[in-house]
Design a protein around this motif. Structure first.
Motif, mmCIF file in Angstrom:
data_model
loop_
_atom_site.group_PDB
_atom_site.id
_atom_site.type_symbol
_atom_site.label_atom_id
_atom_site.label_comp_id
_atom_site.label_asym_id
_atom_site.label_seq_id
_atom_site.Cartn_x
_atom_site.Cartn_y
_atom_site.Cartn_z
ATOM 1 N N GLY A 1 8.536 -9.545 0.133
ATOM 2 C CA GLY A 1 8.366 -8.331 -0.661
ATOM 3 C C GLY A 1 9.677 -7.715 -1.113
ATOM 4 N N ASP A 2 10.794 -8.144 -0.495
ATOM 5 C CA ASP A 2 12.084 -7.569 -0.877
ATOM 6 C C ASP A 2 12.475 -7.973 -2.294
ATOM 7 N N LEU A 3 13.081 -7.044 -3.011
ATOM 8 C CA LEU A 3 13.684 -7.356 -4.304
ATOM 9 C C LEU A 3 15.136 -7.735 -4.073
ATOM 10 N N VAL B 1 20.964 -5.877 -2.896
ATOM 11 C CA VAL B 1 21.719 -4.750 -3.480
ATOM 12 C C VAL B 1 20.784 -3.573 -3.704
ATOM 13 N N ARG B 2 21.222 -2.378 -3.241
ATOM 14 C CA ARG B 2 20.433 -1.163 -3.370
ATOM 15 C C ARG B 2 21.302 0.016 -3.789
ATOM 16 N N ASP B 3 20.651 1.098 -4.121
ATOM 17 C CA ASP B 3 21.330 2.346 -4.489
ATOM 18 C C ASP B 3 21.187 3.284 -3.306
ATOM 19 N N PRO C 1 0.807 -1.234 0.000
ATOM 20 C CA PRO C 1 0.000 0.000 0.000
ATOM 21 C C PRO C 1 0.835 1.277 0.000
ATOM 22 N N TYR C 2 1.959 1.286 0.719
ATOM 23 C CA TYR C 2 2.807 2.493 0.714
ATOM 24 C C TYR C 2 3.220 2.804 -0.723
ATOM 25 N N GLY C 3 3.717 1.783 -1.417
ATOM 26 C CA GLY C 3 4.160 1.998 -2.798
ATOM 27 C C GLY C 3 3.006 2.430 -3.692
ATOM 28 N N LEU D 1 22.604 -7.361 13.855
ATOM 29 C CA LEU D 1 21.817 -7.127 12.641
ATOM 30 C C LEU D 1 21.306 -8.466 12.108
ATOM 31 N N SER D 2 20.059 -8.497 11.690
ATOM 32 C CA SER D 2 19.553 -9.646 10.938
ATOM 33 C C SER D 2 19.691 -9.328 9.460
ATOM 34 N N VAL D 3 20.438 -10.166 8.761
ATOM 35 C CA VAL D 3 20.601 -9.968 7.313
ATOM 36 C C VAL D 3 19.524 -10.786 6.625
ATOM 37 N N ASN E 1 14.682 0.113 8.219
ATOM 38 C CA ASN E 1 15.682 0.213 7.165
ATOM 39 C C ASN E 1 17.071 -0.173 7.659
ATOM 40 N N LEU E 2 17.897 -0.594 6.705
ATOM 41 C CA LEU E 2 19.209 -1.160 7.018
ATOM 42 C C LEU E 2 20.130 -0.192 7.739
ATOM 43 N N MET E 3 20.347 0.993 7.177
ATOM 44 C CA MET E 3 21.389 1.869 7.731
ATOM 45 C C MET E 3 21.112 2.268 9.178
HETATM 46 C C1 WQD Z 1 17.798 -2.416 2.216
HETATM 47 C C2 WQD Z 1 18.422 -3.804 2.135
HETATM 48 C C3 WQD Z 1 16.998 -5.540 2.941
HETATM 49 C C4 WQD Z 1 16.990 -4.161 7.119
HETATM 50 C C5 WQD Z 1 12.770 0.804 1.702
HETATM 51 C C6 WQD Z 1 11.403 1.087 1.185
HETATM 52 C C7 WQD Z 1 11.478 2.081 0.071
HETATM 53 C C8 WQD Z 1 12.233 3.290 0.527
HETATM 54 C C9 WQD Z 1 13.600 2.933 1.078
HETATM 55 C C10 WQD Z 1 10.666 4.986 1.154
HETATM 56 C C11 WQD Z 1 17.454 -4.870 1.649
HETATM 57 C C12 WQD Z 1 18.235 -5.412 3.820
HETATM 58 C C13 WQD Z 1 17.203 -4.271 5.753
HETATM 59 C C14 WQD Z 1 17.525 -5.139 7.995
HETATM 60 C C15 WQD Z 1 18.474 -6.283 6.119
HETATM 61 N N1 WQD Z 1 11.485 3.989 1.509
HETATM 62 N N2 WQD Z 1 17.951 -5.316 5.267
HETATM 63 N N3 WQD Z 1 18.256 -6.162 7.460
HETATM 64 O O1 WQD Z 1 13.682 -2.152 1.446
HETATM 65 O O2 WQD Z 1 15.362 -1.182 -0.203
HETATM 66 O O3 WQD Z 1 13.549 0.257 0.677
HETATM 67 O O4 WQD Z 1 13.389 1.987 2.145
HETATM 68 O O5 WQD Z 1 10.512 5.437 0.051
HETATM 69 O O6 WQD Z 1 10.163 2.418 -0.300
HETATM 70 O O7 WQD Z 1 10.887 -0.124 0.651
HETATM 71 O O8 WQD Z 1 15.395 -0.431 2.193
HETATM 72 O O9 WQD Z 1 16.870 -0.307 4.131
HETATM 73 O O10 WQD Z 1 14.686 -1.607 4.333
HETATM 74 O O11 WQD Z 1 16.589 -2.539 2.962
HETATM 75 O O12 WQD Z 1 19.133 -7.236 5.660
HETATM 76 O O13 WQD Z 1 17.348 -5.087 9.258
HETATM 77 O O14 WQD Z 1 18.838 -4.203 3.442
HETATM 78 O O15 WQD Z 1 16.657 -6.907 2.733
HETATM 79 O O16 WQD Z 1 18.179 -5.812 0.856
HETATM 80 P P1 WQD Z 1 14.490 -0.997 0.981
HETATM 81 P P2 WQD Z 1 15.861 -1.202 3.496
#
Ligand code: WQD
Length: 339
Positions: A294-296, A229-231, A147-149, A214-216, A198-200
């Motif tokens: 849902g993750d890509l 992998v993300r940008d 829904p957010y997307g 951290l849970s990967v 979110n990851l960071m």
């Molecule tokens: C990044 C990667 C996770 C958390 C989301 C939203 C998107 C945008 C940005 C608003 C992925 C992995 C994450 C953790 C992990 N937000 N991860 N352990 O999912 O790419 O995008 O934030 O616009 O709409 O969907 O970002 O930081 O959640 O994940 O391993 O505790 O880190 O699987 O590969 P994401 P993310």
């Protein structure tokens, strides 16, 4: 210009407010503080050396929103306000559709009534949905799987139809990839409520001792090291992209423009963890667990359209991002103060 920044007390909004002020714009903030603490405003005034006008308002309230436009002389709007937690949107869709769509409708209707036509929309790379072409370009079709997307896809459609109906609008759809980082002062940064999605921010909270490990989410993806992998784009580069887009709206003849705001650099989870360990000097314990639904596997930006048309580039790399996050998190282990 006098710019209304909705959601200006938030993570990306606050960094953009600072850069707007530094660029000589007048700024006012509208925020309901549902996902931001008032202390952010104090920090912005400290860093900018200016007092900043704030309207504490629920922007789903159309009358209250219109009252702001009646009382204030506004030239342009940068619209960040909205809920953004993907998981929460799945469990509470009505809350997300109502809030994100009604805030957009209130602001756009108030602008329309007052003849305010410059609108910068905080969109997201999430609108690219699942696409076999991993490097995203603005001409790709949009869709969502949460829904957010969908709220982002729907608001983009509303804006396209508005631009067709009335070409006096000047609209920028800015599609963010993964915003991270913090202002170099360490005084403002990302401060999620509760457990970070979110990851960071999660990695930063492990480094500072707030989280055990951290849970990967999966290491069996078809990527450089099996992890997602993300940008990642530094929030300061992202903020600069908003200033550049706002300037462009004063020159373009197009009623609506779309730009990716990303670094164009694919980075995996484990590569980010390693960069954070270098930046912080801390070890980040982690455990590989199941994939997150849902993750890509991977996606990143082709930022060349924004580079070319806005004269904008995301110059900061992952090491800069981690160093700036670490400075923020180590100086503010529990985020912003509550009072
Ligand atoms: C990044 C990667 C996770 C958390 C989301 C939203 C998107 C945008 C940005 C608003 C992925 C992995 C994450 C953790 C992990 N937000 N991860 N352990 O999912 O790419 O995008 O934030 O616009 O709409 O969907 O970002 O930081 O959640 O994940 O391993 O505790 O880190 O699987 O590969 P994401 P993310």
């Amino acid at each position: 210009m006098r710019v209304l920044v909705t959601g200006g007390a938030g993570y990306i909004g606050s960094h953009t407010v600072l850069q707007l002020l530094a660029a000589g714009h007048d700024v006012l903030i509208a925020d309901d503080f549902s996902n931001a603490k008032p202390a952010v405003i104090d920090r912005l005034e400290e860093l900018s050396g200016q007092s900043i006008k704030v309207h504490r308002v629920d922007l789903t309230d159309e009358a209250a929103t219109a009252a702001i436009f009646a009382a204030e002389d506004i030239d342009a709007v940068i619209h960040f306000a909205g809920f953004k937690a993907v998981g929460e949107s799945v469990s509470e869709p009505l809350k997300y559709y109502r809030n994100n769509l009604d805030t957009a409708f209130s602001v756009l209707r108030a602008m329309d009534a007052r003849g305010v036509r410059k609108f910068v929309f905080s969109s997201s790379a999430t609108v690219y949905g699942e696409n076999p072409v991993l490097q995203r370009t603005e001409d790709m079709p949009t869709s969502a799987n949460n829904p957010y997307g969908w709220t982002k896809v729907m608001i983009e459609q509303v804006l396209r139809d508005l631009a067709v109906a009335d070409d006096s609008w000047r609209i920028a759809l800015l599609r963010y990839f993964n915003p991270v980082g913090a202002h170099a002062s360490g005084r403002i940064g990302e401060d999620p409520n509760g457990l970070p999605n979110n990851l960071m921010p999660f990695v930063a909270q492990v480094a500072v001792g707030r989280r055990e490990k951290l849970s990967v989410f999966g290491d069996d993806y078809d990527t450089v090291d099996g992890t997602g992998v993300r940008d990642y784009i530094h929030v300061e580069d992202l903020a600069a992209g908003h200033i550049a887009a706002l300037d462009r709206l004063g020159e373009t003849a197009d009623a609506l423009s779309v730009w990716n705001l990303g670094s164009g650099e694919p980075v995996s989870v484990l590569q980010l963890v390693a960069a954070f360990e270098r930046a912080s000097g801390r070890t980040i314990p982690y455990e590989v667990v199941a994939r997150r639904p849902g993750d890509l596997a991977a996606n990143w930006a082709d930022p060349s359209k924004a580079n070319r048309e806005l004269g904008w580039h995301a110059g900061r790399g992952i090491d800069d991002m981690c160093a700036d996050v670490w400075r923020w998190q180590s100086q503010n282990p529990n985020g912003y103060p509550d009072a």
